[in-house]
Design a protein around this motif. Structure first.
Motif, PDB file in Angstrom:
ATOM      1  N   MET A   1     -24.989  25.962  45.354  1.00 27.85           N
ATOM      2  CA  MET A   1     -25.165  26.250  46.734  1.00 27.85           C
ATOM      3  C   MET A   1     -26.291  24.897  47.452  1.00 27.85           C
ATOM      4  O   MET A   1     -27.283  24.887  46.784  1.00 27.85           O
ATOM      5  CB  MET A   1     -25.963  27.539  47.061  1.00 27.85           C
ATOM      6  N   GLY A   2     -25.877  24.311  48.139  1.00 25.64           N
ATOM      7  CA  GLY A   2     -26.391  23.202  48.984  1.00 25.64           C
ATOM      8  C   GLY A   2     -27.490  23.562  49.924  1.00 25.64           C
ATOM      9  O   GLY A   2     -27.570  24.788  50.289  1.00 25.64           O
ATOM     10  N   THR A   3     -28.176  22.611  50.428  1.00 28.70           N
ATOM     11  CA  THR A   3     -29.216  22.817  51.010  1.00 28.70           C
ATOM     12  C   THR A   3     -28.739  23.080  52.570  1.00 28.70           C
ATOM     13  O   THR A   3     -28.120  21.873  53.068  1.00 28.70           O
ATOM     14  CB  THR A   3     -30.176  21.761  51.244  1.00 28.70           C
ATOM     15  N   PRO A   4     -28.663  24.123  53.458  1.00 23.93           N
ATOM     16  CA  PRO A   4     -28.205  24.085  54.757  1.00 23.93           C
ATOM     17  C   PRO A   4     -28.826  23.232  55.782  1.00 23.93           C
ATOM     18  O   PRO A   4     -29.902  23.325  55.764  1.00 23.93           O
ATOM     19  CB  PRO A   4     -28.101  25.556  55.032  1.00 23.93           C
ATOM     20  N   ILE A   5     -27.991  22.850  56.713  1.00 30.14           N
ATOM     21  CA  ILE A   5     -28.646  21.965  57.813  1.00 30.14           C
ATOM     22  C   ILE A   5     -28.540  23.256  59.028  1.00 30.14           C
ATOM     23  O   ILE A   5     -27.565  23.625  59.061  1.00 30.14           O
ATOM     24  CB  ILE A   5     -27.812  20.705  58.155  1.00 30.14           C
ATOM     25  N   ARG A   6     -29.512  23.367  59.651  1.00 33.38           N
ATOM     26  CA  ARG A   6     -29.539  24.440  60.786  1.00 33.38           C
ATOM     27  C   ARG A   6     -29.871  23.785  62.091  1.00 33.38           C
ATOM     28  O   ARG A   6     -30.793  22.776  62.343  1.00 33.38           O
ATOM     29  CB  ARG A   6     -30.527  25.420  60.545  1.00 33.38           C
ATOM     30  N   PRO A   7     -28.950  23.733  63.094  1.00 27.81           N
ATOM     31  CA  PRO A   7     -29.386  23.402  64.388  1.00 27.81           C
ATOM     32  C   PRO A   7     -29.969  24.407  65.431  1.00 27.81           C
ATOM     33  O   PRO A   7     -30.057  25.707  65.007  1.00 27.81           O
ATOM     34  CB  PRO A   7     -27.603  23.317  65.090  1.00 27.81           C
ATOM     35  N   PHE A   8     -30.642  23.773  66.350  1.00 28.74           N
ATOM     36  CA  PHE A   8     -31.475  24.773  67.216  1.00 28.74           C
ATOM     37  C   PHE A   8     -31.435  24.044  68.563  1.00 28.74           C
ATOM     38  O   PHE A   8     -31.043  22.803  68.700  1.00 28.74           O
ATOM     39  CB  PHE A   8     -32.789  24.868  66.801  1.00 28.74           C
ATOM     40  N   VAL A   9     -31.612  24.839  69.389  1.00 30.87           N
ATOM     41  CA  VAL A   9     -31.616  24.365  71.077  1.00 30.87           C
ATOM     42  C   VAL A   9     -32.753  25.276  71.587  1.00 30.87           C
ATOM     43  O   VAL A   9     -33.228  26.195  71.129  1.00 30.87           O
ATOM     44  CB  VAL A   9     -30.273  24.922  71.924  1.00 30.87           C
ATOM     45  N   GLY A  10     -33.374  24.626  72.546  1.00 33.45           N
ATOM     46  CA  GLY A  10     -34.365  25.335  73.473  1.00 33.45           C
ATOM     47  C   GLY A  10     -34.620  24.640  74.726  1.00 33.45           C
ATOM     48  O   GLY A  10     -33.748  23.819  75.228  1.00 33.45           O
ATOM     49  N   GLY A  11     -35.248  25.146  75.644  1.00 35.08           N
ATOM     50  CA  GLY A  11     -35.728  24.663  76.909  1.00 35.08           C
ATOM     51  C   GLY A  11     -36.716  25.507  77.416  1.00 35.08           C
ATOM     52  O   GLY A  11     -37.091  26.443  77.145  1.00 35.08           O
ATOM     53  N   GLY A  12     -37.165  25.296  78.623  1.00 35.02           N
ATOM     54  CA  GLY A  12     -38.536  25.792  79.392  1.00 35.02           C
ATOM     55  C   GLY A  12     -38.651  25.089  80.640  1.00 35.02           C
ATOM     56  O   GLY A  12     -38.003  24.046  81.184  1.00 35.02           O
ATOM     57  N   LEU A  13     -40.036  25.402  81.035  1.00 36.74           N
ATOM     58  CA  LEU A  13     -40.484  24.576  82.294  1.00 36.74           C
ATOM     59  C   LEU A  13     -41.301  23.651  81.950  1.00 36.74           C
ATOM     60  O   LEU A  13     -42.066  23.656  80.829  1.00 36.74           O
ATOM     61  CB  LEU A  13     -41.122  25.901  83.227  1.00 36.74           C
ATOM     62  N   ALA A  14     -41.618  22.731  82.720  1.00 35.12           N
ATOM     63  CA  ALA A  14     -42.669  21.595  82.434  1.00 35.12           C
ATOM     64  C   ALA A  14     -43.212  21.361  83.738  1.00 35.12           C
ATOM     65  O   ALA A  14     -43.079  21.357  84.707  1.00 35.12           O
ATOM     66  CB  ALA A  14     -41.876  20.417  82.178  1.00 35.12           C
ATOM     67  N   ALA A  15     -44.606  21.082  83.477  1.00 35.28           N
ATOM     68  CA  ALA A  15     -45.572  20.667  84.402  1.00 35.28           C
ATOM     69  C   ALA A  15     -46.116  19.137  83.873  1.00 35.28           C
ATOM     70  O   ALA A  15     -46.504  18.915  82.890  1.00 35.28           O
ATOM     71  CB  ALA A  15     -47.012  21.569  84.196  1.00 35.28           C
ATOM     72  N   VAL A  16     -45.845  18.282  84.983  1.00 28.58           N
ATOM     73  CA  VAL A  16     -45.820  16.728  84.622  1.00 28.58           C
ATOM     74  C   VAL A  16     -46.867  16.289  85.342  1.00 28.58           C
ATOM     75  O   VAL A  16     -47.156  16.519  86.914  1.00 28.58           O
ATOM     76  CB  VAL A  16     -44.397  16.120  85.034  1.00 28.58           C
ATOM     77  N   TYR A  17     -47.873  15.380  84.946  1.00 30.11           N
ATOM     78  CA  TYR A  17     -48.729  14.493  85.690  1.00 30.11           C
ATOM     79  C   TYR A  17     -48.654  13.109  85.264  1.00 30.11           C
ATOM     80  O   TYR A  17     -48.482  12.845  84.026  1.00 30.11           O
ATOM     81  CB  TYR A  17     -50.019  14.991  85.496  1.00 30.11           C
ATOM     82  N   ALA A  18     -48.332  12.054  86.206  1.00 28.82           N
ATOM     83  CA  ALA A  18     -48.494  10.701  85.775  1.00 28.82           C
ATOM     84  C   ALA A  18     -49.505   9.897  86.630  1.00 28.82           C
ATOM     85  O   ALA A  18     -49.973  10.283  87.789  1.00 28.82           O
ATOM     86  CB  ALA A  18     -46.998  10.143  85.977  1.00 28.82           C
ATOM     87  N   GLU A  19     -49.893   9.035  86.099  1.00 28.06           N
ATOM     88  CA  GLU A  19     -50.757   8.041  86.735  1.00 28.06           C
ATOM     89  C   GLU A  19     -50.715   6.832  86.322  1.00 28.06           C
ATOM     90  O   GLU A  19     -50.455   5.988  85.117  1.00 28.06           O
ATOM     91  CB  GLU A  19     -52.243   8.249  86.615  1.00 28.06           C
ATOM     92  N   VAL A  20     -50.424   5.751  87.259  1.00 29.41           N
ATOM     93  CA  VAL A  20     -50.153   3.919  86.844  1.00 29.41           C
ATOM     94  C   VAL A  20     -51.245   3.497  87.577  1.00 29.41           C
ATOM     95  O   VAL A  20     -51.704   3.701  89.143  1.00 29.41           O
ATOM     96  CB  VAL A  20     -48.757   3.838  87.476  1.00 29.41           C
ATOM     97  N   GLU A  21     -51.711   2.365  86.861  1.00 27.66           N
ATOM     98  CA  GLU A  21     -52.696   1.382  87.348  1.00 27.66           C
ATOM     99  C   GLU A  21     -51.917   0.093  87.120  1.00 27.66           C
ATOM    100  O   GLU A  21     -51.785  -0.201  86.193  1.00 27.66           O
ATOM    101  CB  GLU A  21     -54.303   1.637  86.987  1.00 27.66           C
ATOM    102  N   ALA A  22     -51.963  -0.855  88.178  1.00 28.39           N
ATOM    103  CA  ALA A  22     -51.455  -2.290  87.845  1.00 28.39           C
ATOM    104  C   ALA A  22     -52.393  -3.167  88.666  1.00 28.39           C
ATOM    105  O   ALA A  22     -52.794  -2.977  89.678  1.00 28.39           O
ATOM    106  CB  ALA A  22     -50.082  -2.124  88.519  1.00 28.39           C
ATOM    107  N   VAL A  23     -52.084  -4.471  88.236  1.00 30.01           N
ATOM    108  CA  VAL A  23     -52.729  -5.518  88.890  1.00 30.01           C
ATOM    109  C   VAL A  23     -51.767  -6.851  88.729  1.00 30.01           C
ATOM    110  O   VAL A  23     -51.006  -7.224  87.882  1.00 30.01           O
ATOM    111  CB  VAL A  23     -54.033  -6.212  87.991  1.00 30.01           C
ATOM    112  N   ASP A  24     -51.504  -7.262  90.068  1.00 30.72           N
ATOM    113  CA  ASP A  24     -50.444  -8.273  90.240  1.00 30.72           C
ATOM    114  C   ASP A  24     -51.161  -9.692  90.225  1.00 30.72           C
ATOM    115  O   ASP A  24     -52.273  -9.785  89.765  1.00 30.72           O
ATOM    116  CB  ASP A  24     -49.804  -8.082  91.704  1.00 30.72           C
ATOM    117  N   GLN A  25     -50.115 -10.774  90.301  1.00 29.04           N
ATOM    118  CA  GLN A  25     -50.364 -12.246  89.873  1.00 29.04           C
ATOM    119  C   GLN A  25     -51.477 -12.689  90.888  1.00 29.04           C
ATOM    120  O   GLN A  25     -52.183 -13.587  90.457  1.00 29.04           O
ATOM    121  CB  GLN A  25     -49.420 -12.938  90.007  1.00 29.04           C
ATOM    122  N   PHE A  26     -52.028 -11.982  92.041  1.00 28.46           N
ATOM    123  CA  PHE A  26     -52.970 -12.380  92.925  1.00 28.46           C
ATOM    124  C   PHE A  26     -54.086 -11.440  92.655  1.00 28.46           C
ATOM    125  O   PHE A  26     -55.138 -11.595  93.507  1.00 28.46           O
ATOM    126  CB  PHE A  26     -52.370 -12.202  94.297  1.00 28.46           C
TER     127      PHE A  26
END
Length: 65
Positions: A1-26
């Motif tokens: 008997m071999g080692t079984p490969i098991r698939p899975f699926v999932g999902g849910g809600l996400a709360a996302v926060y992002a922040e960007v800081e940049a400096v230009d050539q000037f």
């Protein structure tokens, strides 16, 4: 008997926060932040290698506004 490969699926809600800081050539600085709610879906495969050990791969997609 071999080692079984098991698939899975999932999902849910996400709360996302992002922040960007940049400096230009000037040497002017810019910053912006945003937050939002969204969802994610995921799926993958895993194989059980021992009583307390699994090895797997996961792919996840998320989107928020």
């Amino acid at each position: 008997m071999g080692t079984p490969i098991r698939p899975f699926v999932g999902g849910g809600l996400a709360a996302v926060y992002a922040e960007v800081e940049a400096v230009d050539q000037f040497d002017d600085s810019y910053s912006e932040d945003a937050s939002g709610m969204g969802y994610y879906i995921s799926g993958g495969l895993y194989v059980t290698l021992g009583e307390h050990l699994n090895l797997g791969a996961l792919v996840r997609y998320s989107q928020a506004e």
